[in-house]
Each structure stands twice: as structure tokens, then as C-alpha cells.
Enzyme design. Structure first.
Site, PDB file in Angstrom:
ATOM      1  N   ASN A 100     -67.647 -28.394  33.741  1.00  0.00           N
ATOM      2  CA  ASN A 100     -66.928 -28.525  35.009  1.00  0.00           C
ATOM      3  C   ASN A 100     -66.354 -27.187  35.444  1.00  0.00           C
ATOM      4  OD1 ASN A 100     -67.515 -31.205  34.660  1.00  0.00           O
ATOM      5  ND2 ASN A 100     -65.480 -31.752  33.917  1.00  0.00           N
ATOM      6  N   HIS A 117     -70.008 -23.173  32.801  1.00  0.00           N
ATOM      7  CA  HIS A 117     -70.590 -23.066  34.151  1.00  0.00           C
ATOM      8  C   HIS A 117     -69.652 -22.323  35.092  1.00  0.00           C
ATOM      9  CE1 HIS A 117     -73.529 -26.668  33.513  1.00  0.00           C
ATOM     10  NE2 HIS A 117     -73.823 -25.617  32.779  1.00  0.00           N
ATOM     11  N   CYS A 144     -63.618  -6.467  47.089  1.00  0.00           N
ATOM     12  CA  CYS A 144     -63.392  -6.566  45.641  1.00  0.00           C
ATOM     13  C   CYS A 144     -62.079  -5.870  45.279  1.00  0.00           C
ATOM     14  CB  CYS A 144     -64.543  -5.923  44.868  1.00  0.00           C
ATOM     15  SG  CYS A 144     -64.204  -5.837  43.085  1.00  0.00           S
ATOM     16  N   SER A 186     -74.112 -36.609  32.224  1.00  0.00           N
ATOM     17  CA  SER A 186     -75.369 -37.375  32.259  1.00  0.00           C
ATOM     18  C   SER A 186     -76.370 -36.824  31.258  1.00  0.00           C
ATOM     19  CB  SER A 186     -75.968 -37.324  33.669  1.00  0.00           C
ATOM     20  OG  SER A 186     -76.155 -35.966  34.053  1.00  0.00           O
ATOM     21  N   ASN A 210     -68.681 -42.321  27.926  1.00  0.00           N
ATOM     22  CA  ASN A 210     -69.182 -42.221  29.299  1.00  0.00           C
ATOM     23  C   ASN A 210     -68.949 -43.543  30.025  1.00  0.00           C
ATOM     24  OD1 ASN A 210     -70.672 -40.152  30.932  1.00  0.00           O
ATOM     25  ND2 ASN A 210     -72.051 -41.886  31.260  1.00  0.00           N
ATOM     26  N   LEU A 211     -69.023 -43.491  31.362  1.00  0.00           N
ATOM     27  CA  LEU A 211     -68.833 -44.752  32.104  1.00  0.00           C
ATOM     28  C   LEU A 211     -69.879 -45.767  31.674  1.00  0.00           C
ATOM     29  CD1 LEU A 211     -67.224 -46.150  34.356  1.00  0.00           C
ATOM     30  CD2 LEU A 211     -68.932 -45.309  35.996  1.00  0.00           C
ATOM     31  N   GLU A 212     -71.102 -45.255  31.491  1.00  0.00           N
ATOM     32  CA  GLU A 212     -72.214 -46.148  31.089  1.00  0.00           C
ATOM     33  C   GLU A 212     -73.195 -45.345  30.240  1.00  0.00           C
ATOM     34  OE1 GLU A 212     -73.166 -47.103  35.046  1.00  0.00           O
ATOM     35  OE2 GLU A 212     -73.903 -45.087  35.488  1.00  0.00           O
ATOM     36  N   ALA A 228     -63.344 -42.972  31.881  1.00  0.00           N
ATOM     37  CA  ALA A 228     -62.825 -41.947  30.950  1.00  0.00           C
ATOM     38  C   ALA A 228     -61.323 -42.110  30.707  1.00  0.00           C
ATOM     39  CB  ALA A 228     -63.119 -40.550  31.512  1.00  0.00           C
TER      40      ALA A 228
HETATM   41  N1  APR Z   1     -65.580 -42.044  33.433  1.00  0.00           N
HETATM   42  C1  APR Z   1     -66.518 -41.579  32.563  1.00  0.00           C
HETATM   43  N2  APR Z   1     -67.760 -41.171  32.942  1.00  0.00           N
HETATM   44  C2  APR Z   1     -68.040 -41.222  34.260  1.00  0.00           C
HETATM   45  C3  APR Z   1     -67.118 -41.689  35.232  1.00  0.00           C
HETATM   46  C4  APR Z   1     -65.843 -42.112  34.760  1.00  0.00           C
HETATM   47  N3  APR Z   1     -64.918 -42.577  35.598  1.00  0.00           N
HETATM   48  N4  APR Z   1     -67.720 -41.632  36.453  1.00  0.00           N
HETATM   49  C5  APR Z   1     -68.951 -41.137  36.249  1.00  0.00           C
HETATM   50  N5  APR Z   1     -69.161 -40.906  34.937  1.00  0.00           N
HETATM   51  C6  APR Z   1     -70.356 -40.377  34.282  1.00  0.00           C
HETATM   52  C7  APR Z   1     -71.649 -40.798  34.938  1.00  0.00           C
HETATM   53  O1  APR Z   1     -72.091 -42.034  34.399  1.00  0.00           O
HETATM   54  C8  APR Z   1     -72.589 -39.640  34.545  1.00  0.00           C
HETATM   55  O2  APR Z   1     -73.223 -39.916  33.307  1.00  0.00           O
HETATM   56  O3  APR Z   1     -70.310 -38.978  34.380  1.00  0.00           O
HETATM   57  C9  APR Z   1     -71.644 -38.446  34.365  1.00  0.00           C
HETATM   58  C10 APR Z   1     -71.760 -37.429  35.469  1.00  0.00           C
HETATM   59  O4  APR Z   1     -73.047 -36.880  35.424  1.00  0.00           O
HETATM   60  P1  APR Z   1     -73.416 -35.726  36.455  1.00  0.00           P
HETATM   61  O5  APR Z   1     -72.981 -36.127  37.817  1.00  0.00           O
HETATM   62  O6  APR Z   1     -74.848 -35.388  36.216  1.00  0.00           O
HETATM   63  O7  APR Z   1     -72.483 -34.502  36.042  1.00  0.00           O
HETATM   64  P2  APR Z   1     -72.691 -33.516  34.809  1.00  0.00           P
HETATM   65  O8  APR Z   1     -73.369 -34.189  33.676  1.00  0.00           O
HETATM   66  O9  APR Z   1     -71.364 -32.905  34.548  1.00  0.00           O
HETATM   67  O10 APR Z   1     -73.667 -32.404  35.435  1.00  0.00           O
HETATM   68  C11 APR Z   1     -73.953 -31.282  34.629  1.00  0.00           C
HETATM   69  O11 APR Z   1     -75.154 -30.296  36.482  1.00  0.00           O
HETATM   70  O12 APR Z   1     -75.279 -29.913  38.724  1.00  0.00           O
HETATM   71  C12 APR Z   1     -74.968 -29.343  37.530  1.00  0.00           C
HETATM   72  O13 APR Z   1     -73.498 -27.548  37.202  1.00  0.00           O
HETATM   73  C13 APR Z   1     -73.528 -28.917  37.496  1.00  0.00           C
HETATM   74  O14 APR Z   1     -72.014 -28.930  35.621  1.00  0.00           O
HETATM   75  C14 APR Z   1     -72.926 -29.727  36.358  1.00  0.00           C
HETATM   76  C15 APR Z   1     -74.130 -30.079  35.519  1.00  0.00           C
END
Ligand code: APR
Length: 245
Positions: A100, A117, A144, A186, A210-212, A228
Site C-alpha cells: 500500500n 510500492h 525539486c 489478492s 482476507n475478506l474471502e 480485516a
Molecule cells: N478486509 C480484508 N480484505 C479485503 C477487504 C476487507 N474489508 N476488502 C477487500 N479485501 C481483499 C480483497 O478480497 C482482495 O483480495 O483485499 C484484496 C485486494 O486486492 P487488490 O485490490 O488486488 O489489491 P492488492 O492485492 O493490494 O494489489 C497489489 O497491485 O495495482 C497494484 O500497486 C498496486 O499495490 C497494489 C498491487
């Protein structure tokens, strides 16, 4: 040492959008338009605006760390207490690496956060390479603060086709951790998505929160599924007694 990897899901209940959920950021704007070096070269104004909007969300005071961020900060503090002065592992009891770019882990109390990131609250100069805290809008008129080059500042975030930060440190911690935990991601963006494979090969216990379930769920020894703000505090509470706090 516990290795924790977090993704956008941990900040979702603070009000920040994730990327790949059905209403996520990438359903509203194309990665090719705002999150690659070519996009910035082609239309820097559009890219600046995309990150300025997300930075304003963080700095306008509405977005706060949630119970999940705070639970990880509690875990860090508890593990630090268990690190004997002369411990061989001079490193921390908890290594927190986040994908994040928000600052909610820090605002939630975490002292050591590895932003692989980059960070929305940082800017980088393409002329001299310096990076520095940046909390206001960023644009082509900005100069800068270190080399005074005009119009060479960019968001200090890692775009697609760029190398994530701190890979050496992350690998070191990954190869020495005793527990691997993935929270709110994800698991589709590399190299972060490959960390579970390393942990698995090393035979350390692995936990997904994770949520799912995700595409990688079958690789984890244990999974805790739900929001979470519920699942992370519950998991932290379940392990605090085990770490002798
Ligand atoms: N609690 C827990 N998990 C959650 C919740 C919640 N309330 N809401 C969503 N999620 C989960 C979703 O199920 C999903 O698996 O969070 C995950 C988010 O996945 P992404 O949107 O793909 O985000 P992330 O995995 O952080 O992406 C990785 O991709 O685009 C790039 O640089 C960006 O850092 C990012 C990287």
C-alpha cells in the site's frame, strides 16, 4: 520473526478503495493511463491528478487507520518486548512489508513499515533521484527542493514495469522468518505474490487473512476470512499469548 505482507484490503474499511474488487480503482481508471512510466511521459498532468486525488484523501483528515492497522502495531510492540537485549536476531520481531502507498500503518502506530510500492506522501525527483515527504498536490510547476530542477518531480510510487523497493531487505527477512502472514491482498502482483511460495518451500507456517479466499489460498496452512477489522485483531489476539507477552 513474523513476516507480514499487507495489501489494499487492510485499508478498505478505512475508506480507501482496493484495486481489483468490482468497484476497485482499476475498474474506474486504466493502469496504462495512470500507473506506468509511459503514462507519465505521455500525460504527466493526468497522472499527477490521479495521485493528487489519492494523496488529498489521505491528508484531508477523513481517512483514519482502522482496527486492523492498530492490531498489527500492537503485535509489533509486543514482539519488540520479547526481543532480549542480546538476541542474535538484532532485527525486529515483526517485519511488516506493505504494497500500500497509504500511510495508515504508520498512523495506526506501526514503527517500522517497509513500503515496497512507495508512498503517496513522498515525491521523487527524476533529475537528481532525491525523494522527500510531499503532502500537498504535486505538479509540473513544482521544483525539486534539492537540485532545483523545475518540473521533474513525480509521485514516489512504484509503477507497473518498475522495480519495487527494498527487494534485498524483503528477501533477507523472508528467508529468516518463522511465520508468514498475508493480509488483504489478492496475491496477483509479483514479486509480492511469490513470497508465499518461498515461505512454503522453507516450511514455515503460513496464514492468509482476507475478506474471502484468493487464488493463492490453497498454498496457505491456515486462512481467516472476513473483514480485516475483525479477522486481523482476532488473529493477533490468538497469537499474543503464544509470544510470551
Ligand atoms: N478486509 C480484508 N480484505 C479485503 C477487504 C476487507 N474489508 N476488502 C477487500 N479485501 C481483499 C480483497 O478480497 C482482495 O483480495 O483485499 C484484496 C485486494 O486486492 P487488490 O485490490 O488486488 O489489491 P492488492 O492485492 O493490494 O494489489 C497489489 O497491485 O495495482 C497494484 O500497486 C498496486 O499495490 C497494489 C498491487
Amino acid at each position: 520473526m513474523i513476516f507480514v505482507l499487507t495489501g489494499a484490503g487492510i485499508s478498505r474499511e478505512s475508506g480507501l478503495e482496493t484495486f481489483r474488487d468490482k468497484d476497485g480503482l482499476w475498474s474506474k481508471v486504466r493502469i496504462e493511463d495512470v500507473a506506468t512510466p509511459a503514462a507519465f511521459k505521455k500525460n504527466p498532468k493526468l497522472v499527477h491528478e490521479f495521485y493528487n486525488k489519492r494523496r488529498r484523501e489521505l491528508t484531508d483528515g477523513h481517512i483514519k487507520p482502522n482496527k486492523a492497522h492498530k492490531a498489527l502495531a500492537r503485535l509489533e510492540a509486543a514482539l519488540d518486548l520479547t526481543q532480549p537485549e542480546d538476541s542474535v536476531r538484532q532485527g525486529p520481531g515483526l517485519f511488516l512489508v506493505t504494497q500500500n502507498v497509504d500511510n495508515l500503518h504508520e498512523l495506526g502506530g506501526s514503527k517500522r513499515v517497509c513500503h515496497t510500492h512507495g508512498s503517496l506522501t513522498s515525491a521523487k525527483c527524476e533529475a537528481c533521484g532525491a525523494s522527500f515527504e510531499w503532502l500537498r498536490d504535486l505538479g509540473l510547476d513544482d521544483v525539486c527542493p534539492r537540485c532545483q530542477a523545475p518540473g521533474r518531480l513525480r509521485p514516489d510510487v512504484v509503477w507497473f514495469h518498475e522495480v519495487p523497493y527494498h527487494l534485498g531487505l524483503i528477501e533477507e527477512e523472508l528467508y529468516s522468518c518463522d511465520l508468514f502472514v498475508s493480509i488483504g491482498t489478492s496475491g496477483v502482483v509479483y514479486p509480492a505474490a511469490s513470497y508465499i511460495n518461498v515461505a512454503k518451500r522453507r516450511g514455515v507456517p503460513t496464514v492468509e487473512i482476507n475478506l474471502e479466499p484468493t487464488v493463492s489460498s490453497s498454498y496457505f496452512d491456515k486462512g481467516f476470512y472476513g473483514p480485516a477489522t475483525e479477522a486481523v485483531p482476532a488473529w493477533v489476539e490468538s497469537i499474543l499469548p503464544l509470544i510470551g507477552t
